[in-house]
Design a protein around this motif. Structure first.
Motif, PDB file in Angstrom:
ATOM      1  N   ALA A  38     -14.623   9.703 -42.374  1.00 20.54           N
ATOM      2  CA  ALA A  38     -13.845  10.250 -41.258  1.00 20.54           C
ATOM      3  C   ALA A  38     -12.386   9.814 -41.329  1.00 20.54           C
ATOM      4  N   GLU A  39     -11.506  10.751 -41.022  1.00 15.29           N
ATOM      5  CA  GLU A  39     -10.069  10.461 -41.004  1.00 15.29           C
ATOM      6  C   GLU A  39      -9.524  10.376 -39.591  1.00 15.29           C
ATOM      7  N   ASN A  40     -10.358  10.615 -38.598  1.00 14.04           N
ATOM      8  CA  ASN A  40      -9.948  10.475 -37.208  1.00 14.04           C
ATOM      9  C   ASN A  40     -11.171  10.195 -36.348  1.00 14.04           C
ATOM     10  N   ILE A  41     -10.929   9.881 -35.092  1.00 12.71           N
ATOM     11  CA  ILE A  41     -12.015   9.480 -34.193  1.00 12.71           C
ATOM     12  C   ILE A  41     -12.964  10.642 -33.891  1.00 12.71           C
ATOM     13  N   ASP A  42     -12.466  11.874 -33.975  1.00 17.26           N
ATOM     14  CA  ASP A  42     -13.323  13.022 -33.679  1.00 17.26           C
ATOM     15  C   ASP A  42     -14.461  13.145 -34.694  1.00 17.26           C
ATOM     16  N   TRP A  43     -14.157  12.902 -35.959  1.00 19.43           N
ATOM     17  CA  TRP A  43     -15.205  12.977 -36.972  1.00 19.43           C
ATOM     18  C   TRP A  43     -16.174  11.787 -36.856  1.00 19.43           C
ATOM     19  N   ILE A  44     -15.681  10.656 -36.347  1.00 18.55           N
ATOM     20  CA  ILE A  44     -16.595   9.544 -36.055  1.00 18.55           C
ATOM     21  C   ILE A  44     -17.617   9.973 -35.004  1.00 18.55           C
ATOM     22  N   ILE A  45     -17.152  10.696 -33.992  1.00 15.86           N
ATOM     23  CA  ILE A  45     -18.053  11.180 -32.939  1.00 15.86           C
ATOM     24  C   ILE A  45     -19.099  12.118 -33.532  1.00 15.86           C
ATOM     25  N   VAL A  46     -18.654  13.033 -34.412  1.00 12.25           N
ATOM     26  CA  VAL A  46     -19.593  13.954 -35.054  1.00 12.25           C
ATOM     27  C   VAL A  46     -20.651  13.188 -35.846  1.00 12.25           C
ATOM     28  N   GLY A  47     -20.201  12.207 -36.630  1.00 18.43           N
ATOM     29  CA  GLY A  47     -21.134  11.425 -37.431  1.00 18.43           C
ATOM     30  C   GLY A  47     -22.118  10.645 -36.579  1.00 18.43           C
ATOM     31  N   ARG A  48     -21.637  10.091 -35.481  1.00 21.61           N
ATOM     32  CA  ARG A  48     -22.520   9.328 -34.592  1.00 21.61           C
ATOM     33  C   ARG A  48     -23.558  10.229 -33.922  1.00 21.61           C
ATOM     34  N   VAL A  49     -23.162  11.444 -33.569  1.00 19.83           N
ATOM     35  CA  VAL A  49     -24.113  12.392 -33.001  1.00 19.83           C
ATOM     36  C   VAL A  49     -25.227  12.670 -34.009  1.00 19.83           C
ATOM     37  N   ILE A  50     -24.854  12.903 -35.274  1.00 22.62           N
ATOM     38  CA  ILE A  50     -25.854  13.190 -36.307  1.00 22.62           C
ATOM     39  C   ILE A  50     -26.729  11.965 -36.555  1.00 22.62           C
ATOM     40  N   GLN A  51     -26.144  10.767 -36.567  1.00 15.60           N
ATOM     41  CA  GLN A  51     -26.947   9.549 -36.706  1.00 15.60           C
ATOM     42  C   GLN A  51     -28.005   9.465 -35.603  1.00 15.60           C
ATOM     43  N   GLY A  52     -27.597   9.764 -34.380  1.00 15.39           N
ATOM     44  CA  GLY A  52     -28.520   9.662 -33.257  1.00 15.39           C
ATOM     45  C   GLY A  52     -29.657  10.660 -33.313  1.00 15.39           C
ATOM     46  N   LEU A  53     -29.464  11.759 -34.057  1.00 10.63           N
ATOM     47  CA  LEU A  53     -30.532  12.749 -34.175  1.00 10.63           C
ATOM     48  C   LEU A  53     -31.734  12.190 -34.938  1.00 10.63           C
ATOM     49  N   GLY A  54     -31.516  11.137 -35.706  1.00  9.59           N
ATOM     50  CA  GLY A  54     -32.617  10.497 -36.431  1.00  9.59           C
ATOM     51  C   GLY A  54     -33.334   9.499 -35.547  1.00  9.59           C
ATOM     52  N   ALA A  55     -33.930   9.978 -34.476  1.00  7.53           N
ATOM     53  CA  ALA A  55     -34.548   9.113 -33.464  1.00  7.53           C
ATOM     54  C   ALA A  55     -35.986   8.793 -33.865  1.00  7.53           C
ATOM     55  N   VAL A  56     -36.176   7.731 -34.621  1.00  9.98           N
ATOM     56  CA  VAL A  56     -37.498   7.437 -35.192  1.00  9.98           C
ATOM     57  C   VAL A  56     -38.153   6.198 -34.595  1.00  9.98           C
ATOM     58  N   SER A  57     -37.588   5.626 -33.555  1.00 10.46           N
ATOM     59  CA  SER A  57     -38.179   4.417 -32.972  1.00 10.46           C
ATOM     60  C   SER A  57     -39.604   4.668 -32.491  1.00 10.46           C
ATOM     61  N   ALA A  58     -39.829   5.822 -31.863  1.00  9.83           N
ATOM     62  CA  ALA A  58     -41.171   6.125 -31.366  1.00  9.83           C
ATOM     63  C   ALA A  58     -42.168   6.226 -32.512  1.00  9.83           C
ATOM     64  N   ALA A  59     -41.764   6.871 -33.610  1.00 10.86           N
ATOM     65  CA  ALA A  59     -42.667   7.028 -34.747  1.00 10.86           C
ATOM     66  C   ALA A  59     -42.979   5.680 -35.390  1.00 10.86           C
ATOM     67  N   ILE A  60     -41.978   4.783 -35.455  1.00  7.73           N
ATOM     68  CA  ILE A  60     -42.213   3.466 -36.052  1.00  7.73           C
ATOM     69  C   ILE A  60     -43.189   2.659 -35.208  1.00  7.73           C
ATOM     70  N   THR A  61     -42.964   2.606 -33.901  1.00  8.84           N
ATOM     71  CA  THR A  61     -43.856   1.825 -33.045  1.00  8.84           C
ATOM     72  C   THR A  61     -45.251   2.438 -32.991  1.00  8.84           C
TER      73      THR A  61
END
Length: 402
Positions: A111-134
Motif C-alpha cells: 500500500a502507498e496510502n492509508i486507503d489501500w491499508i483499509i482495503v487490505g484490512r477488509v480482505i484480511q478480515g474476510l478470512g474469519a476462521v476462528s469458529a472453524a478452528i475452535t
C-alpha cells in the motif's frame, strides 16, 4: 491366570489424559491459532504512529477505520464460515480463510496510502476462521479433556498479545510499516502450512446439515449467555489496553520500546497460575463455579484498578489478577459452547461466539478510546467493572451440563 484389577480412580485418571491424537491436534491447532492471532496483534501497538509515514496516515478517522475494519468484517463472516465448516469440513474453510488473510496482508504491505491499508484490512478480515478452528478442537477432543485443549488455544491469545508487544516495535524499527505487513503475511503462510499438512484429520460429528439454523442458536439461552460473556471479555481487554500502556509508562517510567518488560512476565505468570485452576475445574467438573468465580474476579480487579493506579506495583498486581481470570475464561467459555451446542450446529454456534468476540474487540476499542480521549482512565476501569458485573449476573443463570 489372574486378571489385573483396576485400582479405584485409575480409569477416571486415564480418561483425563490426552490421547496422542488429541495431544497432536490440540498442540497444532493452538499453534495455528497463536500464529494467526499474532498476525492480528502485531499491528495494534504501533500502527497509529507508523501510519503517519503514509499519505492520509494523519487522518485519525481513517487510521481507526483501518484498525476496526478487520474486526467488523470478522464479525460479519464468522457465522457463514462457521456454517460452511459444518457443511464442507474444518480444513478447507481454514485454508480458504488463510489465503484471504495472506492476500490482504500483501495488499497492505504494498500500500502507498492509508486507503489501500483499509482495503487490505477488509480482505484480511474476510478470512474469519476462528469458529472453524475452535470447532476443530472440539471435534478432536473428548468432553472431559476439552477444556484443557481449549486452554492451549485460548492461552495463545494472551501469549500472542505479549509477543506482539515485543516484536511490533522491533519490526517497524528495522523494516518499516511495510515490513510489518510482510511479517504478518508470512505468519499467514505459516498458518496455511499448518492447516494443510500438520493438523491431523479427525472425524466430524455426523448429523443432518438441514438442522443447522441460526434461529436454533439464537433461541438457546445458555449459548446467548456465553456469547455475551465473550463480548464482555474482549470489550474489556481492548478498553483496558487503551489506557494501560500509558499508565504503566507514567508510573514505571517506561517507553513504548520496553513496555514488553512488564507485559511479558505478567502474561507468563498469569498463564502458569491459570493451569492448576483449569485442571481442578476439569477433575472436579466445576465448570459453572469456575465461570462465576473468574467473572467475579474480573469485577473485583477492575473495580480496584482506579485505586491501584496510583502505584506501579499495585497496578502490575491487578494486571496479573486480570490475566489469570482472562486466561481461565478464554479457555473455559469455548469449551462450554462446544458442550452445550448440539453436534449438528457446533460450527454455527462457535460462529456466533466468535462474532460476539469480534464485536467486543471493535466496540471496546472505540468506547475505550472515547473515554481515554476525555482523560478519564478511571472511567474505563469502572465501565469495564460494571460490564463484568452484568456478565456475572447473567452467568449465574447458566445451567451446568458438564
Amino acid at each position: 491366570m489372574s486378571i489385573p484389577v483396576a485400582r479405584p480412580g485409575q480409569s477416571s485418571r486415564a480418561k483425563l489424559k490426552l490421547t496422542p491424537t488429541e495431544r497432536r491436534a490440540s498442540v497444532t491447532l493452538a499453534l495455528l491459532f497463536a500464529s494467526r492471532m499474532l498476525g492480528l496483534f502485531l499491528l495494534t501497538p504501533i500502527f497509529a504512529v507508523a501510519a503517519q509515514t503514509l499519505p492520509g496516515g494523519n487522518d485519525a478517522a481513517k487510521v481507526g477505520l483501518a484498525l476496526g475494519a478487520y474486526g467488523l468484517t470478522q464479525a460479519i463472516l464468522q457465522i457463514p464460515l462457521g456454517m460452511a465448516s459444518d457443511r464442507w469440513g474444518r480444513r478447507p474453510v481454514i485454508i480458504f480463510g488463510m489465503l484471504l488473510f495472506i492476500v490482504g496482508g500483501v495488499i497492505c504491505a504494498l500500500a502507498e496510502n492509508i486507503d489501500w491499508i483499509i482495503v487490505g484490512r477488509v480482505i484480511q478480515g474476510l478470512g474469519a476462521v476462528s469458529a472453524a478452528i475452535t470447532a476443530w478442537v472440539a471435534d478432536a477432543t473428548r468432553p472431559e479433556v476439552r477444556t484443557r485443549a481449549m486452554a492451549m488455544v485460548g492461552g495463545s491469545i494472551g501469549i500472542s498479545f505479549a509477543v506482539s508487544l515485543v516484536l511490533s516495535p522491533v519490526l517497524v524499527g528495522e523494516f518499516g510499516l511495510s515490513g510489518l505487513f510482510w511479517a504478518i503475511s508470512l505468519l499467514g503462510f505459516v498458518c496455511l502450512l499448518i492447516a494443510s499438512f500438520v493438523v491431523p484429520s479427525v472425524p466430524q460429528a455426523k448429523a443432518p446439515i438441514v438442522q443447522a439454523r441460526p434461529r436454533d442458536v439464537l433461541a438457546h439461552v445458555d449459548l446467548l449467555r456465553l456469547n455475551f460473556g465473550v463480548f464482555c471479555l474482549h470489550f474489556i481487554l481492548m478498553a483496558l489496553f487503551i489506557v494501560m500502556p500509558g499508565l504503566l509508562a507514567t508510573l514505571g517510567h517506561y517507553d513504548s520500546a520496553n513496555l514488553w518488560e512488564v507485559y511479558l512476565p505478567v502474561i507468563l505468570v498469569s498463564f502458569v497460575l491459570m493451569v492448576p485452576a483449569v485442571f481442578y475445574t476439569e477433575t472436579r467438573r466445576m465448570h459453572k463455579v469456575a465461570l462465576e468465580v473468574a467473572v467475579a474476579g474480573l469485577v473485583v480487579v477492575l473495580a480496584l484498578m482506579p485505586l491501584a493506579s496510583a502505584s506501579f506495583f499495585a497496578t502490575v498486581v491487578m494486571l496479573v489478577g486480570f490475566f489469570i481470570a482472562f486466561n481461565i475464561l478464554e479457555a473455559l467459555q469455548p469449551s462450554l459452547v462446544s458442550r452445550v451446542a448440539p453436534p449438528e450446529f457446533k460450527g454455527l454456534a462457535l460462529g456466533f461466539y466468535n462474532t460476539a468476540q469480534s464485536l467486543g474487540v471493535f466496540l471496546g476499542g472505540v468506547i475505550g478510546g472515547l473515554l481515554a480521549s476525555l482523560n478519564r482512565p478511571s472511567a474505563v476501569f469502572l465501565l469495564a467493572s460494571a460490564l463484568a458485573f452484568v456478565w456475572f449476573l447473567t452467568a449465574r443463570g447458566f445451567k451446568d451440563q458438564t
